[in-house]
Design an enzyme around this catalytic site. Sequence first.
Site, PDB file in Angstrom:
ATOM      1  N   ASP A 299     -21.281 -24.294 -31.133  1.00  0.00           N
ATOM      2  CA  ASP A 299     -20.862 -24.474 -29.749  1.00  0.00           C
ATOM      3  C   ASP A 299     -21.729 -23.560 -28.874  1.00  0.00           C
ATOM      4  O   ASP A 299     -22.295 -22.578 -29.361  1.00  0.00           O
ATOM      5  CB  ASP A 299     -19.377 -24.104 -29.638  1.00  0.00           C
ATOM      6  CG  ASP A 299     -18.933 -24.032 -28.206  1.00  0.00           C
ATOM      7  OD1 ASP A 299     -19.167 -25.009 -27.465  1.00  0.00           O
ATOM      8  OD2 ASP A 299     -18.370 -22.988 -27.816  1.00  0.00           O
ATOM      9  N   ASP A 301     -21.112 -22.447 -25.015  1.00  0.00           N
ATOM     10  CA  ASP A 301     -20.481 -21.475 -24.109  1.00  0.00           C
ATOM     11  C   ASP A 301     -19.339 -20.738 -24.805  1.00  0.00           C
ATOM     12  O   ASP A 301     -18.414 -21.349 -25.320  1.00  0.00           O
ATOM     13  CB  ASP A 301     -19.952 -22.203 -22.856  1.00  0.00           C
ATOM     14  CG  ASP A 301     -21.090 -22.881 -22.102  1.00  0.00           C
ATOM     15  OD1 ASP A 301     -22.166 -22.265 -21.998  1.00  0.00           O
ATOM     16  OD2 ASP A 301     -20.905 -24.034 -21.656  1.00  0.00           O
TER      17      ASP A 301
HETATM   18 MG   LIG Z   1     -17.072 -22.822 -26.099  1.00  0.00          MG
END
Ligand SMILES: [Mg+2]
Length: 469
Positions: A299, A301
């Site tokens: 992932d 952010d």
């Molecule tokens: Mg995230």
Amino acid sequence: MSTRAIVIPSVGRPSLPRLLEALEGEEVHVVQGLAPAAARNAGWRAVTAEWVVFLDDDVVPEPGWREALDRDLRPGLDGSQGRIVVPVPDRPTDWERNVAGLQDARWATADMAYRREALAAVGGFDERFPRAFREDADIALRMLDAGLRLERGTRRVVHPVGAAGPAVSLRKQAGNADDVLMRALHGRDWRERAGAPPGRRPRHLAIAAAGAAALGAAIARRPRAAALAGAAWAAGTAELAWARIAPGPRTPREVMTMAWTSAALPFAACAWWLRGLAGLRGALAAPGPRPWPKAVLLDRDGTLIEDVPYNGDAGLVEPMPGAADALARLREAGIPTAVVSNQSGIARGLVRHRDVQAIHRRMEELLGPLGPLEYCPHGPSDGCECRKPAPGLILRAAERLGVGPEDCAVIGDIGADVDAACAAGARAVLVPTARTRAGEVAAAPEVAPDLAAAVAQLLEDPVAVLEAA
Ligand SMILES: [Mg+2]
Ligand SMILES: [Zn+2]
């Protein structure tokens, strides 16, 4: 990348310096202070070479060993066994014959080379085998089951018969406990497939049972039954003793050792076998070897970089703690990565596609190559198939890397990352931040304190294992 590295689990035998001298110029890793299976795992996981050659610390490579190894480690092969030579006299003692059994043992790790990818594919050695026994046959059977190719090579090492006390044959009965686990893991015919000799356990159990029955009958004052069972026990013990004495040197000392150890041996075998049975449920419940993921999908952010909501500014990119170390470790292990990211800021008109691309370039400037970028530009109400917790991004990234989603691991900071991974059939590790909800942490199958720890967990690096313990 070097072609091969040599891993030597060592208990610090005095033979080690001589072996290291013979291997001068090779990449050698000596692992001390761990049980054999754990030491070999720590060794190969620290190596980046294509091949890992496991040697025992008491072997002596024959002249030409390295050149033969060059020939043995062929393309298309996943494992190569060295030939083991045990020098014994014409009439070897029981202990010498025991060690000489290594010459015929299949896949013995006294000199066994495996391709590192093959070790990663089967998750390495099974640390549920606590002794230097059967863990070598176990990994070879798992590799053969996985369709990998193992072969007997041409290189030779001499394995001297080490000094051993008179009770060594009794101590060796501990292997009966490992046999119980072998049979549970690999089925009734494992000996045949692993090339292990049939062994005398059925006879040992019969003799021990006769001995116990004789004792029981004597206590119950049933002299006839006691005499019958006692005779069976004595006959069985005598046959065992003779079978061990006959091929040997028949010195008074050896005959004496064989006589008293043969009386105790069936009971020792029986006790270790029962102990193995008693511990079997626990051993099967304990985690076994776990294959490395073939790719790790990250992932963006809150996982790779600090989460700045709807960020379109590459200047604001800040790597998360542990991100650089985690990526370095994955590259060293040869595991490809990809980035899988929800970017609903695009649907909301707050971020442009080219901002996402610019941020990705900035991330690669700071962290090195990250692999393919898969992101979802849709909003929560668009009903797309890619916005996590839907599995679309994971499936697309896996396909771009040429691996199945079930062979991928996903690392993310919220429940949607975990759910997307699970929906795609991938393994999920949650690395929570201050914004992660407690319920998401509780529901995650695996949790790690930071990205580096998550990667260490996936690769079962010994430091992570020790910290967890
Ligand atoms: Mg995230
Ligand atoms: Zn989408």
